[in-house]
Design a protein around this motif. Structure first.
Motif, PDB file in Angstrom:
ATOM      1  N   ASP A 105     -13.314   9.746   4.274  1.00 65.60           N
ATOM      2  CA  ASP A 105     -13.383  10.299   5.627  1.00 65.60           C
ATOM      3  C   ASP A 105     -13.389  11.818   5.655  1.00 65.60           C
ATOM      4  O   ASP A 105     -13.818  12.421   6.639  1.00 65.60           O
ATOM      5  CB  ASP A 105     -12.153   9.875   6.432  1.00 65.60           C
ATOM      6  CG  ASP A 105     -12.050   8.380   6.594  1.00 65.60           C
ATOM      7  OD1 ASP A 105     -13.087   7.716   6.505  1.00 65.60           O
ATOM      8  OD2 ASP A 105     -10.927   7.894   6.820  1.00 65.60           O
ATOM      9  N   ARG A 142      -9.780   0.526   6.061  1.00 67.86           N
ATOM     10  CA  ARG A 142     -10.512  -0.139   4.991  1.00 67.86           C
ATOM     11  C   ARG A 142      -9.526  -0.737   3.978  1.00 67.86           C
ATOM     12  O   ARG A 142      -9.659  -1.870   3.552  1.00 67.86           O
ATOM     13  CB  ARG A 142     -11.333   0.939   4.298  1.00 67.86           C
ATOM     14  CG  ARG A 142     -12.693   0.509   3.926  1.00 67.86           C
ATOM     15  CD  ARG A 142     -13.502   1.725   3.508  1.00 67.86           C
ATOM     16  NE  ARG A 142     -14.345   2.136   4.597  1.00 67.86           N
ATOM     17  CZ  ARG A 142     -14.676   3.384   4.852  1.00 67.86           C
ATOM     18  NH1 ARG A 142     -14.204   4.363   4.104  1.00 67.86           N
ATOM     19  NH2 ARG A 142     -15.466   3.663   5.860  1.00 67.86           N
ATOM     20  N   ARG A 143      -8.546   0.041   3.631  1.00 66.63           N
ATOM     21  CA  ARG A 143      -7.593  -0.441   2.629  1.00 66.63           C
ATOM     22  C   ARG A 143      -6.693  -1.521   3.205  1.00 66.63           C
ATOM     23  O   ARG A 143      -6.315  -2.460   2.500  1.00 66.63           O
ATOM     24  CB  ARG A 143      -6.757   0.729   2.082  1.00 66.63           C
ATOM     25  CG  ARG A 143      -7.570   1.750   1.326  1.00 66.63           C
ATOM     26  CD  ARG A 143      -8.283   1.149   0.110  1.00 66.63           C
ATOM     27  NE  ARG A 143      -9.355   2.017  -0.341  1.00 66.63           N
ATOM     28  CZ  ARG A 143     -10.654   1.715  -0.266  1.00 66.63           C
ATOM     29  NH1 ARG A 143     -11.045   0.533   0.203  1.00 66.63           N
ATOM     30  NH2 ARG A 143     -11.566   2.574  -0.676  1.00 66.63           N
ATOM     31  N   LEU A 185      -0.563   6.261   3.929  1.00 60.88           N
ATOM     32  CA  LEU A 185      -1.659   5.808   4.777  1.00 60.88           C
ATOM     33  C   LEU A 185      -1.351   6.191   6.223  1.00 60.88           C
ATOM     34  O   LEU A 185      -0.198   6.407   6.563  1.00 60.88           O
ATOM     35  CB  LEU A 185      -1.738   4.283   4.677  1.00 60.88           C
ATOM     36  CG  LEU A 185      -3.074   3.679   4.270  1.00 60.88           C
ATOM     37  CD1 LEU A 185      -3.535   4.288   2.966  1.00 60.88           C
ATOM     38  CD2 LEU A 185      -2.942   2.178   4.104  1.00 60.88           C
ATOM     39  N   ARG A 242     -15.379  -2.006  -0.661  1.00 61.25           N
ATOM     40  CA  ARG A 242     -14.126  -2.664  -1.044  1.00 61.25           C
ATOM     41  C   ARG A 242     -13.481  -2.022  -2.272  1.00 61.25           C
ATOM     42  O   ARG A 242     -14.162  -1.654  -3.222  1.00 61.25           O
ATOM     43  CB  ARG A 242     -14.361  -4.155  -1.347  1.00 61.25           C
ATOM     44  CG  ARG A 242     -15.046  -4.927  -0.237  1.00 61.25           C
ATOM     45  CD  ARG A 242     -14.089  -5.359   0.858  1.00 61.25           C
ATOM     46  NE  ARG A 242     -13.433  -4.257   1.548  1.00 61.25           N
ATOM     47  CZ  ARG A 242     -14.009  -3.511   2.500  1.00 61.25           C
ATOM     48  NH1 ARG A 242     -15.249  -3.708   2.846  1.00 61.25           N
ATOM     49  NH2 ARG A 242     -13.348  -2.549   3.081  1.00 61.25           N
ATOM     50  N   CYS A 276     -12.167   3.778   9.045  1.00 62.53           N
ATOM     51  CA  CYS A 276     -11.667   4.892   8.242  1.00 62.53           C
ATOM     52  C   CYS A 276     -11.085   4.353   6.943  1.00 62.53           C
ATOM     53  O   CYS A 276     -10.925   3.155   6.783  1.00 62.53           O
ATOM     54  CB  CYS A 276     -10.582   5.623   9.019  1.00 62.53           C
ATOM     55  SG  CYS A 276      -9.257   4.507   9.498  1.00 62.53           S
ATOM     56  N   ASP A 277     -10.765   5.255   6.049  1.00 62.58           N
ATOM     57  CA  ASP A 277     -10.234   4.848   4.747  1.00 62.58           C
ATOM     58  C   ASP A 277      -8.970   4.017   4.884  1.00 62.58           C
ATOM     59  O   ASP A 277      -8.767   3.054   4.154  1.00 62.58           O
ATOM     60  CB  ASP A 277      -9.937   6.084   3.884  1.00 62.58           C
ATOM     61  CG  ASP A 277     -11.211   6.830   3.520  1.00 62.58           C
ATOM     62  OD1 ASP A 277     -12.263   6.172   3.423  1.00 62.58           O
ATOM     63  OD2 ASP A 277     -11.154   8.059   3.347  1.00 62.58           O
ATOM     64  N   SER A 278      -8.107   4.399   5.835  1.00 64.97           N
ATOM     65  CA  SER A 278      -6.846   3.675   5.981  1.00 64.97           C
ATOM     66  C   SER A 278      -7.093   2.221   6.385  1.00 64.97           C
ATOM     67  O   SER A 278      -6.536   1.299   5.785  1.00 64.97           O
ATOM     68  CB  SER A 278      -5.961   4.352   7.030  1.00 64.97           C
ATOM     69  OG  SER A 278      -5.480   5.576   6.546  1.00 64.97           O
ATOM     70  N   ASP A 316      -8.627  -4.489   2.822  1.00 62.70           N
ATOM     71  CA  ASP A 316      -8.621  -4.943   1.428  1.00 62.70           C
ATOM     72  C   ASP A 316      -7.359  -5.737   1.112  1.00 62.70           C
ATOM     73  O   ASP A 316      -7.414  -6.750   0.421  1.00 62.70           O
ATOM     74  CB  ASP A 316      -8.702  -3.738   0.470  1.00 62.70           C
ATOM     75  CG  ASP A 316     -10.097  -3.126   0.439  1.00 62.70           C
ATOM     76  OD1 ASP A 316     -11.051  -3.828   0.836  1.00 62.70           O
ATOM     77  OD2 ASP A 316     -10.233  -1.952   0.038  1.00 62.70           O
ATOM     78  N   VAL A 317      -6.236  -5.251   1.625  1.00 62.09           N
ATOM     79  CA  VAL A 317      -4.973  -5.945   1.353  1.00 62.09           C
ATOM     80  C   VAL A 317      -4.932  -7.284   2.108  1.00 62.09           C
ATOM     81  O   VAL A 317      -4.614  -8.327   1.532  1.00 62.09           O
ATOM     82  CB  VAL A 317      -3.760  -5.079   1.763  1.00 62.09           C
ATOM     83  CG1 VAL A 317      -2.476  -5.884   1.693  1.00 62.09           C
ATOM     84  CG2 VAL A 317      -3.665  -3.847   0.876  1.00 62.09           C
ATOM     85  N   LYS A 320      -6.350   8.665   1.362  1.00 62.87           N
ATOM     86  CA  LYS A 320      -6.117   7.254   1.714  1.00 62.87           C
ATOM     87  C   LYS A 320      -7.112   6.369   1.012  1.00 62.87           C
ATOM     88  O   LYS A 320      -6.829   5.216   0.711  1.00 62.87           O
ATOM     89  CB  LYS A 320      -6.280   7.029   3.224  1.00 62.87           C
ATOM     90  CG  LYS A 320      -5.250   7.698   4.084  1.00 62.87           C
ATOM     91  CD  LYS A 320      -5.556   9.125   4.182  1.00 62.87           C
ATOM     92  CE  LYS A 320      -5.133   9.883   5.359  1.00 62.87           C
ATOM     93  NZ  LYS A 320      -5.383  11.284   5.284  1.00 62.87           N
ATOM     94  N   GLY A 361      -4.573   4.176  -0.941  1.00 60.35           N
ATOM     95  CA  GLY A 361      -4.463   2.953  -0.159  1.00 60.35           C
ATOM     96  C   GLY A 361      -4.606   1.700  -1.005  1.00 60.35           C
ATOM     97  O   GLY A 361      -4.097   0.644  -0.655  1.00 60.35           O
ATOM     98  N   THR A 390       0.830  -1.194   0.000  1.00 60.50           N
ATOM     99  CA  THR A 390       0.000   0.000   0.000  1.00 60.50           C
ATOM    100  C   THR A 390       0.865   1.244   0.000  1.00 60.50           C
ATOM    101  O   THR A 390       2.072   1.179   0.216  1.00 60.50           O
ATOM    102  CB  THR A 390      -0.974  -0.001   1.190  1.00 60.50           C
ATOM    103  OG1 THR A 390      -1.889   1.080   1.019  1.00 60.50           O
ATOM    104  CG2 THR A 390      -0.259   0.188   2.510  1.00 60.50           C
ATOM    105  N   PHE A 410      -1.715  -0.116  -5.172  1.00 61.56           N
ATOM    106  CA  PHE A 410      -0.934  -1.259  -5.639  1.00 61.56           C
ATOM    107  C   PHE A 410      -1.824  -2.461  -5.938  1.00 61.56           C
ATOM    108  O   PHE A 410      -1.492  -3.292  -6.788  1.00 61.56           O
ATOM    109  CB  PHE A 410       0.172  -1.602  -4.636  1.00 61.56           C
ATOM    110  CG  PHE A 410       1.118  -0.448  -4.445  1.00 61.56           C
ATOM    111  CD1 PHE A 410       1.395   0.417  -5.500  1.00 61.56           C
ATOM    112  CD2 PHE A 410       1.714  -0.204  -3.221  1.00 61.56           C
ATOM    113  CE1 PHE A 410       2.245   1.501  -5.342  1.00 61.56           C
ATOM    114  CE2 PHE A 410       2.569   0.881  -3.048  1.00 61.56           C
ATOM    115  CZ  PHE A 410       2.831   1.732  -4.108  1.00 61.56           C
ATOM    116  N   LEU A 411      -2.957  -2.540  -5.232  1.00 61.62           N
ATOM    117  CA  LEU A 411      -3.898  -3.615  -5.559  1.00 61.62           C
ATOM    118  C   LEU A 411      -4.379  -3.441  -6.992  1.00 61.62           C
ATOM    119  O   LEU A 411      -4.463  -4.392  -7.772  1.00 61.62           O
ATOM    120  CB  LEU A 411      -5.098  -3.572  -4.603  1.00 61.62           C
ATOM    121  CG  LEU A 411      -4.852  -3.902  -3.138  1.00 61.62           C
ATOM    122  CD1 LEU A 411      -6.148  -3.756  -2.347  1.00 61.62           C
ATOM    123  CD2 LEU A 411      -4.309  -5.316  -2.990  1.00 61.62           C
TER     124      LEU A 411
END
Ligand code: SF4
Ligand code: SF4
Ligand code: SF4
Lengths: 542, 419
Positions: B146, A71-72, A42, B337, A67-69, A75-76, B366, B370, A38, B373-374
């Protein structure tokens, strides 16, 4: 074990599966693994979490859609760990519909874990795991507010504080449940549970945060250490809001590494010094000679005062690799100049980054307090001090009696510090003395837009390539330092008269640029580098 | 020039005068746009005009304006004939006027974290410095990111004006639809109350019909884009977000999509020997001179930005307007997601047969960086070269041109051998 990170997670549910769900709060020394998956921008906690999960150890992870961080990170990690679940946590922490929605989400989690583990959910075991509500603190205390804080930092704050420390962040709150319903109906039970979880004291990520007023309106609260995590934006907003509420407050920002650096220690100590003001301030108790030592990153400065607070001698020597050696050398030199021996000095106070390593000092005090002391002694009309040193810059606000009412320091990056100018001087291949004068001889306005040292360096190189005049480039750099400093001044709501201290006060170009920004002249003492040491020597008298 | 005047006035604490100049400048620009640019297609000239109006109207008629986030459903706003000012668009226009920095600095000096998204910093600065007049109300969804809750909560306190937050769940299921639909009903009541009007279902349905028509036309456009070379630039691509979001449901928006569906038919066929087709992910730093040129020399065409296909284009069910809008929000590719967004981009890249994808990691975002890379991995696995750029859609100080040039040059070399 299932790992979780958020106070809204239903940790107790897993007791119903005979499992335990535990709150983890990892730090990281390096982000090499997380950076592979990532972006480095972040939030640092999210990266530390990712790093530690990728290093192994955690196999089952329960996150909320905080939060967005996070969440990602979810995802990873979905592709990496055995069981990763992202709970769809509502933002609405007041409404009835949100409770229903969250209750449904909790049921879904139970079903998902049943499917994954093959275990059956046991209601009684779940109920038995629900903790009781705890008692609240009813004596003076200091609160750590803001974003989550790592355990190491918490312990070092607790050690520095003279009062009990309470954590009002997402890591500190311990849940308590009252009136667990008798029902065996899972849906009803989850509704109750969702309600109890959502009605905890709100974090900043929630929609309704009115109940947070209670934190800073508590009469026992004596001060707030406000912690933010780099690249987490929620909490900076609250800090901006409550800093004018009258509660003493200091802000620290970390990157979720296990060690806290010297700057953070300085901030916290200066803050604690401000919370317990010395009563007998101006009565000199110590007679005879005193010395103040300011052990900075580049130079170590010493001031020796006689019984009438007159400067009898001073020294400025390079610190070198070890601050203790620098301190010995500086003291030696100052003593020699005054024709004194070490035994003649009745008391020594140290300050600056290296203050703790100077083992022969009688006391150590932060630069903030020392600068305030020194400046107030020199000119009691000063209300705002701008100190630009080698590693950091600070702006300090004083009241009529010379007490520190507020202060800020630059963040980690070098922008707006002596180091920034050093590096730029090196890029321009000139020494600082020349640079100081050249900054006044400019013609064309050049804007160096990058605050970041690395970017600014490449900007300077391309300006040189464009054959821009060197004085104009220097002026552009001075302007960039001035605007960074001006932003700090605004953050403490600085008012004149202003005094500038620290080595950079010798740089005429920078001084002029700051004066222009402020629209006011800067008072500067003949040897501005010595203000900290002077303050320390004065404190040694008290 | 205008930018400097505005910055000076803001620094002198004279926001009224700054606003007056800004309006004057934008009106003048509006007159120029009415004449149109020769190198633009009719749809593009029309787009430029309606976007300018969309920014200017809330400044001129604050009593009918609201401040919103990008994904606040236009269908609802337009059914009230409101003038929504949405964060990203306004920030971009201030950047176009070259005065964004004074507002970003203002926000930072007043405690907004430096790492915060610069679209939002610009908006906060513009509001708190007194440039942006007080709106009737503020409304935002919690999606895409956010930043919304932070910014709009703060602005509502600053203006002392009502705030409506639409809590958007990340999971798409029946419960989420009804949770969201109820909030949308409440939103309509909230707006009506603030405007002292009665909620009017007929108007909402009319707005949805126009939006459905716009979406149908846009779908045609995207299908034709497979074979036609529609000329484009970063600014126009950013403009298109406005009729797709805050203006959706208005006649202007539908008219734009009608014109563009017409225009694209007249465009030349794609010639892959001459032009490489680039799909862009996330916001576009349209102000960056070097990047502008990159897309201007005819060798690289900016085909589409993924911000312009976040919603499904199927018609909304006008018999259940609230549920339909709820579904639209929940299936927005920015919701939940990151995989959803990756799939949408991958599918579009395949449909349009693009040669490469550029993803911007906007400073402080983010939500998007965030997952950078995915996305890169997934797209590359499917044969699409990807370039990840660090930068900023608004604040040039967070974008290093030297680094950008090197990366793009290298990407060009890669594309050269890729096909
Ligand atoms: S900020 Fe709130 S939602 Fe996020 S982890 Fe902390 S308590 Fe949970
Ligand atoms: S510190 Fe902030 S950004 Fe990081 S996980 Fe917590 S709420 Fe999210
Ligand atoms: S760029 Fe990112 S952070 Fe900024 S508004 Fe858009 S999604 Fe949010």
């Amino acid at each position: 074990m299932i790992a979780s990170v958020c106070k809204y997670t239903p940790d107790e549910l897993f007791a119903g599966f005979g499992e335990s769900c535990q709150r983890i709060n990892p730090t990281a020394l390096a982000f090499d693994l997380s950076d592979q998956y990532t972006h480095p921008n972040l939030c640092s906690f999210a990266k530390a979490l990712l790093q530690s999960c990728l290093q192994g150890g955690v196999e089952e992870l329960l996150l909320t859609e905080c939060c967005d961080s996070l969440r990602r990170v979810g995802d990873v990690l979905k592709q990496k760990l055995k069981f990763v679940y992202l709970l769809d946590l509502p933002h609405d922490n007041n409404g009835v519909c949100a409770v229903d929605l969250y209750a449904g989400r909790l049921l879904d989690l139970i079903y998902a874990y049943e499917t994954y583990s093959g275990e059956k959910f046991d209601i009684a075991a779940f109920k038995a795991a629900l903790p009781q509500a705890k008692e609240t603190i009813s004596q003076p205390y200091i609160s750590i507010m803001g974003a989550r804080i790592n355990d190491e930092l918490y312990h070092s704050i607790a050690k520095m504080a003279k009062l009990p420390v309470k954590t009002d962040t997402c890591t500190g709150v311990s849940k308590g449940f009252t009136q667990v319903p008798k029902t065996e109906d899972l849906q009803q039970l989850m509704r109750w549970y969702a309600h109890a979880l959502l009605r905890q004291n709100a974090c900043l990520r929630m929609e309704n945060i009115a109940d947070r007023n209670q934190i800073w309106n508590d009469p026992h609260l004596k001060g707030v250490i406000y912690h933010t995590v780099k690249f987490c934006d929620f909490y900076g907003f609250e800090y901006a809001k409550i800093r004018n509420k009258g509660v003493p407050i200091v802000k620290i920002e970390t990157e979720y590494t296990p060690t806290s650096d010297g700057q953070i220690r300085t901030r916290i100590e200066a803050f604690m010094e401000g919370l317990t003001p010395q009563k007998q301030k101006s009565h000199s108790i110590v007679t005879g000679y005193t010395a103040g030592m300011d052990s900075g990153s580049t130079s170590t400065n010493v001031v020796i005062l006689d019984k009438d607070c007159q400067i009898v001698s001073y020294a400025i020597v390079p610190t070198g690799a070890r601050s203790l050696d620098g301190a010995y050398r500086a003291l030696e030199q100052a003593l020699q100049k005054a024709g004194l021996k070490k035994e003649d000095i009745n008391r020594i106070v140290s300050t600056g980054y290296g203050r703790i390593s100077i083992n022969f000092a009688d006391q150590d005090v932060t630069e903030i307090t020392c600068h305030a002391k020194g400046v107030y002694f020199l000119d009691s009309s000063v209300r705002t001090i701008i100190d630009i040193g080698g590693q950091d810059s600070k702006v300090i606000r004083l009241d009529e009696e010379g007490n520190v009412t507020d202060f800020v320091m630059n963040d980690k990056c070098a922008a707006g510090t002596g180091r920034f100018l050093d590096m730029m001087a090196r890029t321009l291949e000139m020494d600082l003395g020349v640079m100081s004068k050249l900054g006044l001889q400019w013609n064309e306005e050049i804007v160096i837009s990058s605050m970041c040292t690395v970017f600014a360096e490449s900007e300077v190189i391309s300006l040189i390539a464009q054959n821009k005049e060197i004085p104009d480039i220097v002026h552009g750099l001075n302007q960039s330092v001035a605007s960074k400093i001006y932003a700090l001044v605004k953050r403490v709501q600085g008012v004149g008269p202003y005094m500038m201290t620290g080595g950079v006060a010798n740089n005429k170009g920078v001084v002029r640029a700051i004066e222009e920004k402020l629209g006011q002249p800067l008072l500067i003492w003949q040897i501005p580098d010595l203000c900290g040491a002077l303050g320390a020597a004065l404190l040694a008298k008290e | 020039m205008l930018g400097q005047m505005i910055e000076d006035r803001i620094e002198d604490h004279n926001p009224e005068s700054a606003l007056a100049w800004l309006k004057r400048g934008y009106r003048l620009n509006r007159i120029k746009l009415a004449v149109g640019r020769r190198d633009y297609l009719p749809s593009q000239n029309y787009l430029s005009k309606i976007c300018m109006d969309a920014i200017l109207n809330p400044l001129v008629h604050p009593e009918r304006s609201c401040i919103v986030n990008i994904f606040m459903p236009g269908e609802v706003l337009q059914s009230f004939s409101l003038y929504p000012q949405f964060c990203e668009a306004f920030a971009c226009y201030l950047n176009g006027t070259k005065c964004e920095r004074v507002f970003i600095d203002w926000a930072e000096a007043n405690g907004v974290p430096e790492t915060f998204c610069s679209y939002h910093k610009t908006l906060i600065g513009a509001a708190e410095a007194g440039l942006l007049p007080k709106p009737r109300f503020i409304a935002s969804t919690t999606m895409a990111c956010d930043a919304n809750i932070n910014t709009f909560r703060r602005l509502s306190e600053h203006y002392d004006c009502p705030l409506f937050i639409i809590d958007t769940p990340t999971t798409y299921d029946v419960e989420a639809v009804s949770y969201l639909a109820d909030q949308l009903r409440a939103l309509v009541d909230f707006i009506a109350q603030n405007l002292h009007e009665k909620p009017d279902l007929e108007k909402l349905i009319a707005s949805i019909r126009r939006a459905n028509r716009a979406n149908a036309l846009y779908r045609q456009f995207l299908e034709t884009l497979q074979t036609k070379e529609y000329p484009n630039n970063m600014t126009l691509e950013m403009y298109r977000i406005i009729p797709l979001q805050s203006l959706l449901g208005s006649r202007q928006s539908t008219e734009y999509f009608r014109l563009s569906a017409q225009d694209i038919k007249q465009c030349p066929d794609v010639d892959r020997t001459k032009t490489k087709r680039i799909l862009w992910m996330h916001t576009l730093p349209f102000y960056q001179p070097w990047l502008k040129n990159f897309f201007a020399d005819g060798k690289y065409n900016l085909v589409l930005c993924d911000l312009n296909f976040v919603n499904p284009l199927e018609p909304l069910d006008e018999a259940h307007p609230y549920e339909a809008i709820a579904k639209k929000l929940l299936t927005n590719t920015f919701n939940g997601r990151f995989e959803n967004r990756i799939q949408a981009v991958l599918q579009m890249a395949q449909n349009l047969e693009v040669d490469g994808v550029i993803q911007l990691c906007h400073w402080g975002c983010k939500q998007s960086s965030g997952g950078a890379f995915l996305a890169k991995n997934a797209l590359e696995e499917n044969g699409f070269p990807v370039l990840v750029l660090d930068g900023d859609g608004i604040d040039g100080r967070n974008l290093n041109e030297g680094q950008l040039r090197t990366r793009i040059e290298a990407f060009k070399e890669m594309l050269g051998v890729a096909r």
